[in-house]
Design a protein around this motif. Structure first.
Motif, mmCIF file in Angstrom:
data_model
loop_
_atom_site.group_PDB
_atom_site.id
_atom_site.type_symbol
_atom_site.label_atom_id
_atom_site.label_comp_id
_atom_site.label_asym_id
_atom_site.label_seq_id
_atom_site.Cartn_x
_atom_site.Cartn_y
_atom_site.Cartn_z
ATOM 1 N N VAL A 125 0.820 -1.215 0.000
ATOM 2 C CA VAL A 125 0.000 0.000 0.000
ATOM 3 C C VAL A 125 0.857 1.269 0.000
ATOM 4 O O VAL A 125 0.478 2.267 -0.620
ATOM 5 C CB VAL A 125 -1.012 -0.014 1.171
ATOM 6 C CG1 VAL A 125 -0.315 0.016 2.528
ATOM 7 C CG2 VAL A 125 -2.003 1.130 1.058
ATOM 8 N N GLU A 126 2.020 1.226 0.636
ATOM 9 C CA GLU A 126 2.876 2.410 0.654
ATOM 10 C C GLU A 126 4.040 2.333 -0.331
ATOM 11 O O GLU A 126 4.375 3.318 -0.982
ATOM 12 C CB GLU A 126 3.426 2.646 2.073
ATOM 13 C CG GLU A 126 4.357 3.836 2.218
ATOM 14 C CD GLU A 126 3.672 5.193 2.000
ATOM 15 O OE1 GLU A 126 2.436 5.232 1.908
ATOM 16 O OE2 GLU A 126 4.388 6.217 1.900
ATOM 17 N N THR A 127 4.632 1.155 -0.448
ATOM 18 C CA THR A 127 5.851 1.029 -1.265
ATOM 19 C C THR A 127 5.542 0.817 -2.748
ATOM 20 O O THR A 127 6.293 1.257 -3.606
ATOM 21 C CB THR A 127 6.720 -0.118 -0.715
ATOM 22 O OG1 THR A 127 7.090 0.193 0.627
ATOM 23 C CG2 THR A 127 7.983 -0.311 -1.537
ATOM 24 N N HIS A 128 4.444 0.120 -3.050
ATOM 25 C CA HIS A 128 4.096 -0.163 -4.450
ATOM 26 C C HIS A 128 2.690 0.370 -4.755
ATOM 27 O O HIS A 128 1.837 -0.351 -5.273
ATOM 28 C CB HIS A 128 4.156 -1.663 -4.741
ATOM 29 C CG HIS A 128 5.416 -2.328 -4.305
ATOM 30 N ND1 HIS A 128 6.662 -1.958 -4.771
ATOM 31 C CD2 HIS A 128 5.646 -3.354 -3.427
ATOM 32 C CE1 HIS A 128 7.595 -2.727 -4.204
ATOM 33 N NE2 HIS A 128 7.005 -3.565 -3.381
ATOM 34 N N THR A 129 2.467 1.634 -4.426
ATOM 35 C CA THR A 129 1.127 2.213 -4.526
ATOM 36 C C THR A 129 0.491 1.995 -5.898
ATOM 37 O O THR A 129 -0.713 1.755 -6.001
ATOM 38 C CB THR A 129 1.224 3.731 -4.259
ATOM 39 O OG1 THR A 129 1.984 3.938 -3.070
ATOM 40 C CG2 THR A 129 -0.148 4.334 -4.096
ATOM 41 N N GLU A 130 1.314 2.073 -6.955
ATOM 42 C CA GLU A 130 0.744 1.983 -8.296
ATOM 43 C C GLU A 130 0.240 0.578 -8.616
ATOM 44 O O GLU A 130 -0.395 0.368 -9.644
ATOM 45 C CB GLU A 130 1.763 2.446 -9.334
ATOM 46 C CG GLU A 130 2.903 1.490 -9.608
ATOM 47 C CD GLU A 130 4.022 1.559 -8.586
ATOM 48 O OE1 GLU A 130 3.806 2.060 -7.472
ATOM 49 O OE2 GLU A 130 5.130 1.072 -8.896
ATOM 50 N N ARG A 152 20.848 -0.004 -9.675
ATOM 51 C CA ARG A 152 19.427 -0.339 -9.582
ATOM 52 C C ARG A 152 19.079 -1.518 -10.492
ATOM 53 O O ARG A 152 19.731 -1.760 -11.493
ATOM 54 C CB ARG A 152 18.590 0.874 -9.983
ATOM 55 C CG ARG A 152 18.556 1.939 -8.884
ATOM 56 C CD ARG A 152 17.714 3.137 -9.267
ATOM 57 N NE ARG A 152 17.401 3.933 -8.077
ATOM 58 C CZ ARG A 152 16.818 5.126 -8.123
ATOM 59 N NH1 ARG A 152 16.485 5.671 -9.279
ATOM 60 N NH2 ARG A 152 16.559 5.786 -7.004
ATOM 61 N N ASP A 207 16.830 -1.379 -12.377
ATOM 62 C CA ASP A 207 16.472 -0.685 -13.599
ATOM 63 C C ASP A 207 17.528 -0.883 -14.692
ATOM 64 O O ASP A 207 17.257 -0.707 -15.873
ATOM 65 C CB ASP A 207 16.327 0.811 -13.278
ATOM 66 C CG ASP A 207 15.442 1.521 -14.267
ATOM 67 O OD1 ASP A 207 14.528 0.871 -14.793
ATOM 68 O OD2 ASP A 207 15.693 2.703 -14.522
ATOM 69 N N GLY A 222 11.439 -6.029 -17.055
ATOM 70 C CA GLY A 222 10.191 -5.290 -17.215
ATOM 71 C C GLY A 222 9.733 -4.588 -15.945
ATOM 72 O O GLY A 222 10.512 -3.945 -15.247
ATOM 73 N N LEU A 223 8.441 -4.754 -15.641
ATOM 74 C CA LEU A 223 7.825 -4.066 -14.508
ATOM 75 C C LEU A 223 8.501 -4.410 -13.181
ATOM 76 O O LEU A 223 8.490 -3.628 -12.240
ATOM 77 C CB LEU A 223 6.338 -4.433 -14.448
ATOM 78 C CG LEU A 223 5.493 -3.771 -13.361
ATOM 79 C CD1 LEU A 223 5.419 -2.277 -13.600
ATOM 80 C CD2 LEU A 223 4.094 -4.372 -13.332
ATOM 81 N N ALA A 226 11.507 -4.472 -12.424
ATOM 82 C CA ALA A 226 12.667 -3.640 -12.087
ATOM 83 C C ALA A 226 12.265 -2.531 -11.124
ATOM 84 O O ALA A 226 12.888 -2.334 -10.079
ATOM 85 C CB ALA A 226 13.289 -3.070 -13.358
ATOM 86 N N ILE A 227 11.225 -1.810 -11.452
ATOM 87 C CA ILE A 227 10.850 -0.683 -10.590
ATOM 88 C C ILE A 227 10.305 -1.187 -9.253
ATOM 89 O O ILE A 227 10.524 -0.580 -8.204
ATOM 90 C CB ILE A 227 9.869 0.272 -11.289
ATOM 91 C CG1 ILE A 227 9.745 1.563 -10.478
ATOM 92 C CG2 ILE A 227 8.505 -0.350 -11.510
ATOM 93 C CD1 ILE A 227 9.070 2.689 -11.217
ATOM 94 N N GLN A 230 11.902 -0.132 -5.780
ATOM 95 C CA GLN A 230 11.125 0.484 -4.694
ATOM 96 C C GLN A 230 11.412 -0.235 -3.372
ATOM 97 O O GLN A 230 11.610 0.403 -2.333
ATOM 98 C CB GLN A 230 9.630 0.436 -5.021
ATOM 99 C CG GLN A 230 9.235 1.397 -6.141
ATOM 100 C CD GLN A 230 7.828 1.160 -6.650
ATOM 101 O OE1 GLN A 230 7.255 0.084 -6.489
ATOM 102 N NE2 GLN A 230 7.250 2.175 -7.291
ATOM 103 N N ARG A 264 17.489 1.902 4.619
ATOM 104 C CA ARG A 264 16.896 2.791 5.637
ATOM 105 C C ARG A 264 16.480 1.992 6.860
ATOM 106 O O ARG A 264 16.604 2.473 7.995
ATOM 107 C CB ARG A 264 15.667 3.508 5.056
ATOM 108 C CG ARG A 264 15.978 4.364 3.853
ATOM 109 C CD ARG A 264 14.709 4.897 3.257
ATOM 110 N NE ARG A 264 14.065 5.862 4.141
ATOM 111 C CZ ARG A 264 13.569 7.014 3.731
ATOM 112 N NH1 ARG A 264 13.627 7.342 2.451
ATOM 113 N NH2 ARG A 264 12.999 7.824 4.578
#
Lengths: 468, 123
Positions: free
Chosen positions: A234-239, A407, A409, A415-416, A418-419, A423, A430
């Motif tokens: 919900v926060e890290t992969h919102t899309e 990354r 990336d 493909g998808l 990577a992002i 993320q 951190r």
């Protein structure tokens, strides 16, 4: 404990986003029994001390009591396709050399020369014998001593006592496992429900289509735990919320004392329950089509057909059956919708995650990096069914190394993913930095009862293993 | 579709300009890249819909002049130059060339280098 257990809410659904077991009832194909199985584990609701993620002493304890004592996934059979091929499996500062010693037999040895300690294998290599690059001490593939240059100078070296020390090595489903403990029980005891649950998926008949090793500035457990729950979506992969049942994810644990297995089922092509009862199912289906199409460049992206007799998930699954069937020359017509599109990840203690199904057919492995408890390596593979119609087995993809500050990336072929991985990777250093500076009175992690139960189960087993 | 003239770059049709009103944002896929189209008055800007700070979507970020603010952690970027406007990140937006052809917004997000793991065997 029983009263405590009653308070656990087993996932959060919405009218637009049912729980996985309800979605399975609407599957257009027979659902594999393993997916219908559920496992519960009566874990105490305890906190996790943060010093176990950064203490050198704890890392040393893990080396002695964990990595030297348990069955662990080392590599895939297709990584070493020919007799004489070998590859290192390095976990912390332990290292083993996995060798294909015969057409279908494998052996694993300590990766250290008996002469002066040189590491024998530092990458994919091959040959009829194992020869040290320093002074050419040499062993046969069965570990027997073959040759010592200037043999006259080593009169006390008994060939039988200078066999290359081996460790237990067994296979399941194309996966090769090692266990340095000579007294260990057979691998089958540690696999638990995996062979039964993966029977319909046949991991042996797959090959590694990409293989990435990413260095991470976080303890191996921090890195691994980020991938054991969908709570972070919900926060890290919102899309991804538009087409991912994150909060409705089902979590199961099976633990018989000898095997420690867990699983998550995150349904795809439905909206997140966070988006509410009126979230668009059509949008979810279209976004799922788009996400899967990203791995298939050049393929037109279908659209949800509201007039179809198939529901949205079944439409995506049917399209995947046809695309994968045509591309691989294999028949997917009896494969369940869930198997075709959902994200179904299994876990075997301590660090191995084989995913089930064609939705996200990955394999994860999490490893300490050297003796630094603040660093780890995450290995990610994508496996694809071996092509049908008598086509030759494709070679295993070469390992792509990604350094700490690089990354995913940089690897466009994934493909998808990577992002998504990038993320996740953004969070991990951190976490490691934050936990090292925690206020002493609150230096512990607080886990969700249901969504983070696989992490709690892992620590229960880790505690038992380290106390043994 | 990509232009037939090699000198034409890798421009790809996205949406009709008429569908992107002044002040509007629209996220589209161009090859593997999710691209955010932002219209400010008569200008259309296109850039990767992933903030270089933490790779979170920029869609929905507040726009002031030609500056967009990431809705997640507040990094600000000039959409004309891609340059960061505050200290949250030193990295720039990944900007893409935009042109309008026959009322269609076309974007050049570079060549698509992805292999297809399921289509290399000619089943």
């Amino acid at each position: 404990m029983a009263g405590d257990e009653l308070k656990v809410v087993r996932g959060f659904s919405s009218k637009a986003s049912p729980l996985p077991q309800d979605l399975l009832k609407a599957d257009t194909r027979e659902v594999p029994a393993g997916l219908l199985a559920t496992g519960t584990y009566p874990s105490a609701d305890k906190t996790i001390a943060l010093n176990r993620y950064c203490s050198p002493e704890f890392a040393q304890l893990e080396k002695e009591k964990l990595w030297k004592k348990v069955w662990q996934f080392a590599c895939r059979e297709e990584d070493i396709p020919n007799v004489g091929d070998r590859i290192p499996y390095t976990v912390g500062d332990l290292s083993f050399m996995i060798v294909r010693s015969g057409p279908s037999s494998f052996r694993a040895f300590y990766n250290t020369c008996l002469h002066r300690g040189t590491r024998l294998c530092d990458g994919m290599s091959s040959g009829e014998s194992v020869r040290c690059p320093f002074h050419a001490w040499e062993w046969n593939l069965d570990g027997s001593l073959k040759n010592i240059p200037s043999r006259w100078d080593f009169p006390k070296v008994d060939s039988e006592k200078y066999r290359l020390p081996d460790v237990k090595c067994e296979t399941w489903g194309g996966f090769i496992f090692v266990n340095p403990d000579p007294d260990a029980a057979p691998l089958s005891k540690a696999l638990g429900v995996l062979p039964e649950h993966f029977a319909s998926f046949n991991p042996a008949e797959r090959f590694t289509a990409f293989h990435i090793r990413k260095k991470v500035r976080a303890n191996w457990k921090i890195t691994m735990e980020a991938f054991l729950e969908s709570y972070h979506v919900v926060e890290t992969h919102t899309e991804s919320l538009g087409f991912t049942g994150d909060a409705s994810t089902q979590y199961d644990v099976w633990d018989d004392g000898a095997s420690h297995i867990s699983r998550l089922i995150t349904p795809s092509a439905i909206p997140s329950p966070h988006l509410g009862d009126h979230a668009s199912v059509a949008d979810a289906v279209n976004q799922a089509f788009q996400a899967f199409a990203l791995a298939m460049p050049g393929v037109p992206v279908p659209q949800y057909d509201p007039a179809s007799r198939l529901n949205g998930r079944a439409q995506v699954a049917e399209w995947r059956r046809q695309m994968m069937g045509a591309g691989l020359g294999r028949d997917f017509s009896n494969v369940s919708d869930a198997t075709m599109i959902d994200s179904i990840q299994y876990y075997m203690f301590p660090n191995f995650c084989p995913w089930f199904g064609e939705g996200l057919p990955l394999v994860y492995q999490f490893l300490p990096h050297g003796d630094n408890p603040n660093e780890s390596i995450m290995s990610v593979r994508l496996t694809v069914p071996v092509p049908g119609g008598g086509a030759p087995r494709p070679p295993s993809a070469p390992i792509r190394e990604i350094d700490f500050d690089e990354r995913f990336d940089a690897v466009p072929e994934i493909g998808l993913l990577a992002i998504i991985f990038d993320q996740d990777m953004g969070n991990l250093p951190r976490v490691q930095a934050g936990l090292r500076g925690a206020e002493p009175g609150h230096a512990f992690a607080t886990l969700g009862r249901y969504q983070e139960q696989r992490i709690r189960h892992f620590h229960d087993v880790l505690d038992r293993t380290l106390e043994a | 579709m990509p232009g037939s003239d090699p000198a034409d770059g890798d421009f790809v049709d996205t949406i009709a300009l008429a569908a992107l009103e002044a002040g509007a944002q629209h996220s589209v896929y161009v090859g593997m890249r999710r691209v955010l189209l932002c219209r400010v008055d008569t200008d259309v800007f296109a850039f990767r819909d992933a903030c270089p700070h933490a790779l979170q979507p920029l869609k929905g970020g507040a726009i002031t002049g030609t500056t967009i603010r990431c809705p997640k952690h507040g990094a600000c970027f000039d959409m004309k130059t891609g340059m960061p406007q505050n200290g949250i990140t030193k990295a720039s937006l990944e900007l893409y060339a935009v042109r309008i052809r026959d009322g269609i917004v076309q974007v050049d997000a570079g060549p698509d280098k992805r292999p297809n793991p399921y289509q290399q065997f000619g089943g």
